[in-house]
Design an enzyme around this catalytic site. Structure first.
Site, mmCIF file in Angstrom:
data_model
loop_
_atom_site.group_PDB
_atom_site.id
_atom_site.type_symbol
_atom_site.label_atom_id
_atom_site.label_comp_id
_atom_site.label_asym_id
_atom_site.label_seq_id
_atom_site.Cartn_x
_atom_site.Cartn_y
_atom_site.Cartn_z
ATOM 1 N N TYR A 1 0.877 -1.254 -0.107
ATOM 2 C CA TYR A 1 0.109 -0.076 -0.214
ATOM 3 C C TYR A 1 0.539 1.190 -0.059
ATOM 4 C CZ TYR A 1 -3.836 -3.065 1.459
ATOM 5 O OH TYR A 1 -4.770 -4.114 1.710
ATOM 6 N N LEU B 1 -17.496 -3.467 1.249
ATOM 7 C CA LEU B 1 -19.013 -2.983 0.672
ATOM 8 C C LEU B 1 -18.649 -3.056 -0.850
ATOM 9 C CD1 LEU B 1 -18.590 0.364 2.780
ATOM 10 C CD2 LEU B 1 -19.965 -1.640 3.265
ATOM 11 N N ILE C 1 -12.945 -4.851 7.643
ATOM 12 C CA ILE C 1 -11.971 -3.815 7.461
ATOM 13 C C ILE C 1 -12.283 -2.898 6.373
ATOM 14 C CG2 ILE C 1 -10.042 -4.690 8.749
ATOM 15 C CD1 ILE C 1 -8.796 -5.369 6.263
ATOM 16 N N LYS D 1 -12.331 0.391 4.102
ATOM 17 C CA LYS D 1 -11.562 1.515 3.889
ATOM 18 C C LYS D 1 -12.480 2.741 4.112
ATOM 19 C CE LYS D 1 -9.693 4.371 0.217
ATOM 20 N NZ LYS D 1 -9.680 4.644 -1.092
ATOM 21 N N ASN E 1 -19.259 4.382 9.271
ATOM 22 C CA ASN E 1 -19.417 2.739 9.460
ATOM 23 C C ASN E 1 -19.262 2.363 10.883
ATOM 24 O OD1 ASN E 1 -18.773 2.723 6.805
ATOM 25 N ND2 ASN E 1 -16.684 2.648 6.955
#
Length: 268
Positions: free
Chosen positions: A43, A182, A221, A223, A233
């Site tokens: 990342y 999601l 998890i 983002k 969230n």
């Protein structure tokens, strides 16, 4: 099950590459109540994640920090060397959960996992994780490792509910950690999820994440970068889905992947 029982909803940081934004997202999440922070060597934001942890008014020992060894770094000596580099970038003395990012490229079960075992035995990492593993890869890893596999991180969302991997995890005592929970925002336009959200006066992300919270042994998890989305969230904990809601969400499963490519582990 491992300490992940205490951290069912975490913060994903994939594509959060603006250093200041990433650090601020991590700090905001931790001070709101999140305790599970996920990053990866690939990342390019481990330093920013570490800065966010350091700047948050939360003790390090309360943070469950996970990162992943890139596929190019999975040879035995490379695992050891780059794990130390991750520690330096993150500014921490240990990593709570270190993943094999994918069982591809330089991955070799004996060579790769013996390095993970060494890091575990030394206390450099608290838990061994794998990511994007199918049952055959998990079987192989369990044969090689003395340390338990704590988690398998995979794409999972209402359109890809990963029943086989969840059953395997329950049988062998590890967690499934869902990335892209999601479906890269695909769920936002789903009429079933919109209807359930309206019923509970909630957002679609809250309903979707509440579904994850209803599943035994599963963490998610998502983002999020803005304080608004991080807070929204977190509101999943306030959504109480009933059996009808859960049945309707179960019916959305169609095996759809957002992430797929030639040579993916599930295609071999």
């Amino acid at each position: 099950m491992s300490e992940l029982d205490l951290h069912r909803l975490g913060l994903g940081t994939w594509q959060n590459t603006d250093s200041d934004q990433c650090a601020e997202s991590v700090r905001t999440a931790l001070e709101l109540g999140y305790r599970n922070i996920d990053t990866a060597q690939a990342y390019g934001n481990e330093e920013a994640v570490g800065r966010g942890i350091a700047e948050a008014d939360v003790p390090r020992e309360e943070v469950f920090l996970a990162t992943k060894v890139d596929t190019a770094n999975l040879a035995h000596e490379d695992v050891l060397a780059t794990a130390e580099e991750s520690l330096d970038r993150l500014g921490v003395d240990y990593i709570d959960l270190l993943y094999v990012h994918w069982p591809t490229e330089a991955y070799d079960p004996e060579g790769t996992l013996s390095a993970f075992q060494q890091l575990y035995d030394e206390g450099t990492i608290r838990h061994v994780g794998v990511s994007n593993f199918e049952p055959e890869h998990l079987d192989e890893a369990r044969e090689v490792l003395d340390a338990p596999v704590a988690a398998n991180q995979v794409e999972m969302h209402p359109y890809l509910q990963q029943a086989e991997l969840r059953e395997y995890a329950a049988e062998h005592g590890h967690h499934v950690v869902a990335y892209s929970p999601l479906a890269r925002t695909e769920v936002l336009d789903d009429p079933v999820l919109q209807d359930i959200a309206e019923k509970h006066d909630a957002s679609v992300p809250q309903v979707t994440l509440a579904w994850f919270l209803s599943l035994e042994g599963v963490a998610a998890i998502p983002k999020a970068t803005s304080a608004e989305h991080i807070r929204d969230n977190w509101g999943a904990y306030d959504v109480d889905l009933d059996e009808e809601d859960l049945d309707r969400i179960a019916d959305l499963d169609r095996g759809h992947r957002e992430i797929d490519f030639e040579g993916a582990p599930w295609d071999n």
